[in-house]
Design a protein around this motif. Structure first.
Motif, PDB file in Angstrom:
ATOM      1  N   GLU A 330       0.759  -1.265   0.030  1.00  0.00           N
ATOM      2  CA  GLU A 330      -0.142  -0.075  -0.098  1.00  0.00           C
ATOM      3  C   GLU A 330       0.847   1.325   0.024  1.00  0.00           C
ATOM      4  OE1 GLU A 330      -2.564  -0.260   3.295  1.00  0.00           O
ATOM      5  OE2 GLU A 330      -3.921  -1.863   2.514  1.00  0.00           O
ATOM      6  N   LYS A 331       2.108   1.075   0.524  1.00  0.00           N
ATOM      7  CA  LYS A 331       2.944   2.402   0.556  1.00  0.00           C
ATOM      8  C   LYS A 331       3.413   2.627  -0.728  1.00  0.00           C
ATOM      9  CE  LYS A 331       3.349   3.940   4.928  1.00  0.00           C
ATOM     10  NZ  LYS A 331       3.142   5.177   5.305  1.00  0.00           N
ATOM     11  N   ASP A 332       3.757   1.533  -1.578  1.00  0.00           N
ATOM     12  CA  ASP A 332       4.478   1.703  -2.905  1.00  0.00           C
ATOM     13  C   ASP A 332       4.109   0.494  -3.717  1.00  0.00           C
ATOM     14  OD1 ASP A 332       6.246   1.989  -4.839  1.00  0.00           O
ATOM     15  OD2 ASP A 332       8.237   1.757  -3.863  1.00  0.00           O
ATOM     16  N   TYR A 333       3.179   0.725  -4.593  1.00  0.00           N
ATOM     17  CA  TYR A 333       2.575  -0.261  -5.164  1.00  0.00           C
ATOM     18  C   TYR A 333       3.425  -1.171  -6.455  1.00  0.00           C
ATOM     19  CZ  TYR A 333       2.327   3.204  -8.810  1.00  0.00           C
ATOM     20  OH  TYR A 333       2.777   4.092  -9.884  1.00  0.00           O
ATOM     21  N   VAL A 334       4.679  -0.436  -6.543  1.00  0.00           N
ATOM     22  CA  VAL A 334       5.605  -1.204  -7.301  1.00  0.00           C
ATOM     23  C   VAL A 334       6.277  -2.435  -6.740  1.00  0.00           C
ATOM     24  CG1 VAL A 334       8.037  -0.685  -8.324  1.00  0.00           C
ATOM     25  CG2 VAL A 334       6.325   1.104  -8.284  1.00  0.00           C
ATOM     26  N   LEU A 335       6.211  -2.458  -5.518  1.00  0.00           N
ATOM     27  CA  LEU A 335       6.729  -3.478  -4.421  1.00  0.00           C
ATOM     28  C   LEU A 335       5.509  -4.717  -4.609  1.00  0.00           C
ATOM     29  CD1 LEU A 335       7.806  -1.880  -1.319  1.00  0.00           C
ATOM     30  CD2 LEU A 335       9.326  -2.784  -3.135  1.00  0.00           C
ATOM     31  N   ALA A 336       4.555  -4.831  -5.267  1.00  0.00           N
ATOM     32  CA  ALA A 336       3.485  -5.784  -5.480  1.00  0.00           C
ATOM     33  C   ALA A 336       4.077  -7.211  -6.084  1.00  0.00           C
ATOM     34  CB  ALA A 336       2.238  -5.374  -6.019  1.00  0.00           C
ATOM     35  N   ASP A 337       4.981  -6.561  -7.351  1.00  0.00           N
ATOM     36  CA  ASP A 337       5.803  -7.718  -8.072  1.00  0.00           C
ATOM     37  C   ASP A 337       6.650  -8.590  -7.132  1.00  0.00           C
ATOM     38  OD1 ASP A 337       6.604  -9.069 -10.479  1.00  0.00           O
ATOM     39  OD2 ASP A 337       8.439  -7.802 -10.340  1.00  0.00           O
ATOM     40  N   THR A 338       7.397  -7.773  -6.409  1.00  0.00           N
ATOM     41  CA  THR A 338       8.268  -8.535  -5.655  1.00  0.00           C
ATOM     42  C   THR A 338       7.857  -9.320  -4.620  1.00  0.00           C
ATOM     43  OG1 THR A 338       9.871  -6.411  -5.803  1.00  0.00           O
ATOM     44  CG2 THR A 338      10.182  -7.884  -4.077  1.00  0.00           C
ATOM     45  N   VAL A 339       6.698  -9.052  -3.805  1.00  0.00           N
ATOM     46  CA  VAL A 339       6.067  -9.837  -3.064  1.00  0.00           C
ATOM     47  C   VAL A 339       5.342 -10.764  -3.557  1.00  0.00           C
ATOM     48  CG1 VAL A 339       3.935  -9.535  -1.326  1.00  0.00           C
ATOM     49  CG2 VAL A 339       5.522  -7.840  -1.375  1.00  0.00           C
ATOM     50  N   ILE A 340       4.665 -10.727  -4.755  1.00  0.00           N
ATOM     51  CA  ILE A 340       3.944 -11.704  -5.192  1.00  0.00           C
ATOM     52  C   ILE A 340       5.119 -12.896  -5.773  1.00  0.00           C
ATOM     53  CG2 ILE A 340       2.563 -12.638  -7.370  1.00  0.00           C
ATOM     54  CD1 ILE A 340       1.258  -9.883  -7.205  1.00  0.00           C
ATOM     55  N   VAL A 365      -2.964  -9.087  -1.259  1.00  0.00           N
ATOM     56  CA  VAL A 365      -2.124  -8.217  -1.866  1.00  0.00           C
ATOM     57  C   VAL A 365      -2.398  -7.791  -3.323  1.00  0.00           C
ATOM     58  CG1 VAL A 365       0.378  -8.603  -3.052  1.00  0.00           C
ATOM     59  CG2 VAL A 365       0.137  -9.268  -0.668  1.00  0.00           C
ATOM     60  N   LEU A 366      -3.206  -8.595  -3.890  1.00  0.00           N
ATOM     61  CA  LEU A 366      -3.789  -8.376  -5.231  1.00  0.00           C
ATOM     62  C   LEU A 366      -4.663  -7.091  -5.406  1.00  0.00           C
ATOM     63  CD1 LEU A 366      -4.239 -11.808  -6.774  1.00  0.00           C
ATOM     64  CD2 LEU A 366      -2.767 -10.342  -7.525  1.00  0.00           C
ATOM     65  N   GLU A 367      -5.349  -7.100  -4.135  1.00  0.00           N
ATOM     66  CA  GLU A 367      -6.349  -5.957  -4.127  1.00  0.00           C
ATOM     67  C   GLU A 367      -5.518  -4.658  -4.054  1.00  0.00           C
ATOM     68  OE1 GLU A 367      -8.472  -6.484  -0.545  1.00  0.00           O
ATOM     69  OE2 GLU A 367      -9.809  -7.947  -1.222  1.00  0.00           O
ATOM     70  N   SER A 368      -4.077  -4.461  -3.563  1.00  0.00           N
ATOM     71  CA  SER A 368      -3.489  -3.227  -3.860  1.00  0.00           C
ATOM     72  C   SER A 368      -2.529  -3.289  -5.149  1.00  0.00           C
ATOM     73  CB  SER A 368      -2.650  -2.856  -2.371  1.00  0.00           C
ATOM     74  OG  SER A 368      -3.738  -2.959  -1.394  1.00  0.00           O
ATOM     75  N   THR A 369      -2.786  -4.092  -6.261  1.00  0.00           N
ATOM     76  CA  THR A 369      -1.641  -4.037  -7.076  1.00  0.00           C
ATOM     77  C   THR A 369      -2.250  -3.782  -8.433  1.00  0.00           C
ATOM     78  OG1 THR A 369      -0.787  -6.312  -6.202  1.00  0.00           O
ATOM     79  CG2 THR A 369      -0.391  -5.797  -8.603  1.00  0.00           C
ATOM     80  N   GLN A 370      -1.449  -2.820  -9.078  1.00  0.00           N
ATOM     81  CA  GLN A 370      -1.718  -2.002 -10.073  1.00  0.00           C
ATOM     82  C   GLN A 370      -1.593  -3.116 -11.379  1.00  0.00           C
ATOM     83  OE1 GLN A 370      -3.280   1.010 -10.100  1.00  0.00           O
ATOM     84  NE2 GLN A 370      -2.758   0.964  -7.496  1.00  0.00           N
ATOM     85  N   ALA A 371      -2.030  -2.692 -12.238  1.00  0.00           N
ATOM     86  CA  ALA A 371      -2.092  -3.508 -13.582  1.00  0.00           C
ATOM     87  C   ALA A 371      -0.777  -3.666 -14.165  1.00  0.00           C
ATOM     88  CB  ALA A 371      -2.981  -2.789 -14.821  1.00  0.00           C
ATOM     89  N   ALA A 372      -0.009  -2.839 -14.083  1.00  0.00           N
ATOM     90  CA  ALA A 372       1.422  -2.976 -14.826  1.00  0.00           C
ATOM     91  C   ALA A 372       2.476  -3.952 -13.976  1.00  0.00           C
ATOM     92  CB  ALA A 372       2.218  -1.506 -14.683  1.00  0.00           C
ATOM     93  N   GLU A 373       2.094  -3.823 -12.661  1.00  0.00           N
ATOM     94  CA  GLU A 373       2.786  -4.841 -11.788  1.00  0.00           C
ATOM     95  C   GLU A 373       2.268  -6.145 -11.920  1.00  0.00           C
ATOM     96  OE1 GLU A 373       2.352  -1.691 -10.749  1.00  0.00           O
ATOM     97  OE2 GLU A 373       4.275  -1.127 -11.031  1.00  0.00           O
TER      98      GLU A 373
END
Length: 402
Positions: A330-340, A365-373
């Motif tokens: 939620e702080k940095d949506y770019v981290l979603a790819d790293t987390v997944i 996590v997917l609820e806060s993930t943007q399309a690009a990530e």
């Protein structure tokens, strides 16, 4: 001639001189290893490592220059001091110091019948100290802080029972393995309450108190999170969070110390009683991180938080871990790819109960993930979901249908 030869032979020392030599040696030894003594009717002196009527006292180097957590000699009998309300205002501070020194004596709780009167006196004195510290009109000076931390250290800093690091089951049920309750909790709880109020008090200036609540004090406090008594861990959680908020100078050190505990837990022991409580503290800390996130915080996510999915006992702290992970996304949506990708790396193969926890966290996590990530990691993600569809576990299939 014979008399001259006999005179040159060594003579046997007299019993009196032998006693004098032994006394001198004992005196020298006592000068090197100075230990506090507790007098009683049956035993006039005792080494600090010996139990005397169930009383333990830490070692001290001398009567002057005592370090925190050490005490000097304690004179018997252990009698109650006057109440604060019964002395003039000018004498209350001196009485406060006397009561602190009196409470440095640590009793043996392995036998409830030992020193029952003295234990009651100490408990009543500790309660008086808790009441007094909330009503102090002036700020604490250095001498007072030294005595306060000395009393706290003498009581709470101790060796915890050794943990068994044998093989752990895949799923741990706390009801199956009852933890050991701390026998000294009737005193320990009040000392923790005293420490909490001392740290939170406006009269405690962080600039001065950091000399006594230093790195050594903090690391010993963090080590106590491995206590099996949940009541103690709850107090430690609140106190460490207050210290983190009040002493800004200690913040990097506290985060680093928690990191080391996580590393040891993940890669060595897979056994620690306080992982959930430490993650609760970190959840609040992560929530307060400023944007953009520092590189050290991102490294903490990848090197400590994500690998925490590896241990078998994940169920004991998964709720707190999932919250911390979600806070980062939620702080940095770019981290979603790293987390997944991190979740996919540690995805359980044969543990269905653990797989259910992974799916629940992945959903958050997917609820806060943007399309690009999402597009970056969707191929390995759908492959894993496809494998889950072949699972025979009803909870796994139920989550996938939702």
């Amino acid at each position: 001639m014979i008399k001259q030869i006999l005179n040159k032979l060594p003579r046997k020392p007299s019993s009196k001189s032998s006693q004098n030599d032994a006394t001198a040696i004992n005196s020298m030894n006592s000068g090197v290893n100075s230990t506090p003594k507790i007098s009683s009717s049956s035993d006039k002196s005792s080494n600090s490592n010996t139990n005397v009527n169930g009383i333990h006292t830490p070692n001290v180097k001398s009567n002057t220059g005592k370090k925190a957590g050490q005490i000097g000699s304690v004179q018997a009998p252990y009698e109650q001091l006057p109440c604060f309300r019964d002395v003039p205002t000018s004498e209350k501070h001196n009485l406060f110091i006397k009561k602190l020194n009196m409470c440095c004596v640590v009793f043996d709780f392995s036998d409830p019948s030992k020193n029952s009167k003295e234990k009651d006196i100490k408990r009543q004195t500790l309660l008086e100290l808790v009441d007094y510290i909330t009503s102090v009109p002036s700020k604490f000076n250095e001498v007072t802080m030294l005595e306060i931390t000395k009393m706290i250290s003498s009581n709470i800093f101790r060796s915890l029972p050794s943990c068994n690091y044998n093989k752990l089951p895949d799923v741990i049920d706390p009801e199956d393995d009852e933890p050991n309750m701390e026998p000294s909790w009737p005193h320990l709880q009040i000392v923790y309450e005293f420490l909490l109020r001392f740290v939170s008090a406006p009269e405690t200036e962080a600039k001065l108190a950091k000399r006594y609540i230093d790195h050594s004090f903090v690391i010993k406090l963090i080590d106590l999170f491995d206590s099996e008594d949940q009541r103690e861990r709850e107090y430690l959680k609140t106190i460490l969070h207050r210290i983190y908020g009040k002493f800004m100078v200690h913040r990097p050190f506290i985060r680093k110390a928690i990191n080391h505990i996580f590393y040891s837990f993940i890669f060595e022991t897979e056994k620690h009683n306080g992982i959930a409580e430490l993650l609760e503290i970190l959840g609040s800390i992560i929530n307060g991180f400023a944007l953009p996130l520092k590189e050290e915080h991102k490294l903490f996510l990848t090197r400590a938080l994500i690998p925490l999915h590896k241990p078998k006992c994940l169920s004991m702290y998964h709720q707190q871990l999932s919250y911390c992970i979600t806070q980062f996304v939620e702080k940095d949506y770019v981290l979603a790819d790293t987390v997944i990708r991190g979740l996919l790396k540690y995805w359980p193969i044969t543990n269905c109960s653990k797989e259910v926890m992974f799916l629940s966290e992945l959903e958050e996590v997917l609820e806060s993930t943007q399309a690009a990530e999402f597009q970056r990691c969707m191929v390995p993600l759908f492959r894993q979901i496809g494998r889950c569809l072949n699972s025979s576990h009803f909870q796994v299939l139920q989550l996938l249908k939702l």
